[in-house]
Write a protein that holds these residues in place. Structure first.
Motif, mmCIF file in Angstrom:
data_model
loop_
_atom_site.group_PDB
_atom_site.id
_atom_site.type_symbol
_atom_site.label_atom_id
_atom_site.label_comp_id
_atom_site.label_asym_id
_atom_site.label_seq_id
_atom_site.Cartn_x
_atom_site.Cartn_y
_atom_site.Cartn_z
ATOM 1 N N LYS A 1 56.402 7.162 86.009
ATOM 2 C CA LYS A 1 56.481 7.932 84.198
ATOM 3 C C LYS A 1 57.389 9.220 84.026
ATOM 4 O O LYS A 1 58.241 8.917 83.701
ATOM 5 N N LYS B 1 58.842 8.997 75.828
ATOM 6 C CA LYS B 1 57.788 10.196 75.115
ATOM 7 C C LYS B 1 57.107 10.598 74.878
ATOM 8 O O LYS B 1 56.239 11.485 73.844
ATOM 9 N N ASP B 2 55.331 10.223 75.788
ATOM 10 C CA ASP B 2 54.359 9.755 75.211
ATOM 11 C C ASP B 2 54.153 11.135 76.077
ATOM 12 O O ASP B 2 54.326 11.868 76.758
#
Length: 275
Positions: free
Chosen positions: A75, A81-82
């Motif tokens: 990640k 952008k989560d």
């Protein structure tokens, strides 16, 4: 890119495999908890199964730990952008890792005392009352409810011992991990709040309080009073399983709530993971 996708999927698979394995061994071992089947001839066989239970349990924890590491690193590298990426970026820096480690260890010790894993009985001498050899330990393979066997008993001193119950061990590691995660994110949120960049100080402090749900009894004894605090502490101990069941969802949701406050308008993270 292919390597990142591979690590992403490998991490998820290891996490799922680890938790599935834990659930399976709990269910399988519960089949050996009938007192009628625990005959002298079956003792050695069930003890070997009990040892195997803990070996597999430790292996499952290892798979989950490595899986989380791969998933977390992926990640950070992909820089999406989560909200999960925001959480990963926020907790990847050295300061957050130190806070996580401290919170994990301190809360783990605290949980051990609350759950009865770490036992201190100054009024009882284990050597005199139980005939225990100091130090010593043994494995109790039978008999109990699902998740409570096999149990490991260790006598460290005449008054201090360990009582390792599988379900408590699993809950201790899960809750301590979530507490460490919440604490590290809350610390970053507090840093941002001091700079006046989008999260109130009250929000950060609230995050820190939620990061230690079992501390409610200690805080209550201060604000409610000694007698009420003791009564509440006893009530929380009696309702421990329910309390943990409620705290885990809260600890799971809180990082996402704080992550929203740590995300810029363009979706990027306000925290630099390299610092």
């Amino acid at each position: 890119m292919e390597t990142q996708k591979s690590n992403y999927h490998s991490g998820k698979k290891l996490i799922i495999l680890g938790f599935s394995t834990i659930a399976i061994i709990f269910i399988i071992y519960s089949r050996y908890q009938d007192p009628e089947t625990f005959t002298p001839d079956a003792v050695n066989s069930i003890e070997r199964i009990a040892f195997g239970f803990y070996i597999i349990l430790l292996a499952a924890f290892g798979a989950i730990t490595y899986g989380i590491y791969l998933y977390h690193r992926n990640k950070v590298e992909r820089k999406g952008k989560d909200l999960i990426t925001i959480i990963a970026l926020t907790t990847w820096n050295t300061k957050s890792k130190k806070i996580f480690a401290i919170a994990f260890i301190v809360y783990g010790i605290f949980f051990s005392l609350v759950s009865g894993t770490l036992v201190y009985q100054p009024e009882v001498n284990f050597a005199l009352h139980y005939g225990a050899k100091i130090p010593s330990g043994f494995l109790a393979p039978c008999c109990g409810e699902l998740g409570y066997m096999p149990k490991i008993i260790i006598y460290l001193t005449e008054h201090v011992g360990l009582q390792i119950i599988p379900i408590n061990l699993v809950l201790q590691i899960i809750v301590s991990y979530l507490v460490g995660l919440n604490a590290s994110i809350a610390a970053s949120a507090y840093t941002i709040s001091k700079k006046g960049r989008g999260m109130s100080t009250i929000g950060a402090v609230t995050g820190l309080f939620i990061a230690c749900p079992t501390c409610a009894g200690a805080f209550s004894s201060i604000f409610i009073g000694t007698a009420s605090g003791i009564a509440l502490s006893i009530a929380l101990t009696q309702l421990q399983t329910l309390f943990i069941a409620v705290s885990i969802p809260v600890l799971l949701v809180t990082p996402f709530v704080m992550a929203k406050k740590l995300r810029n308008s363009d979706g990027s993270c306000k925290i630099d993971p390299t610092k």
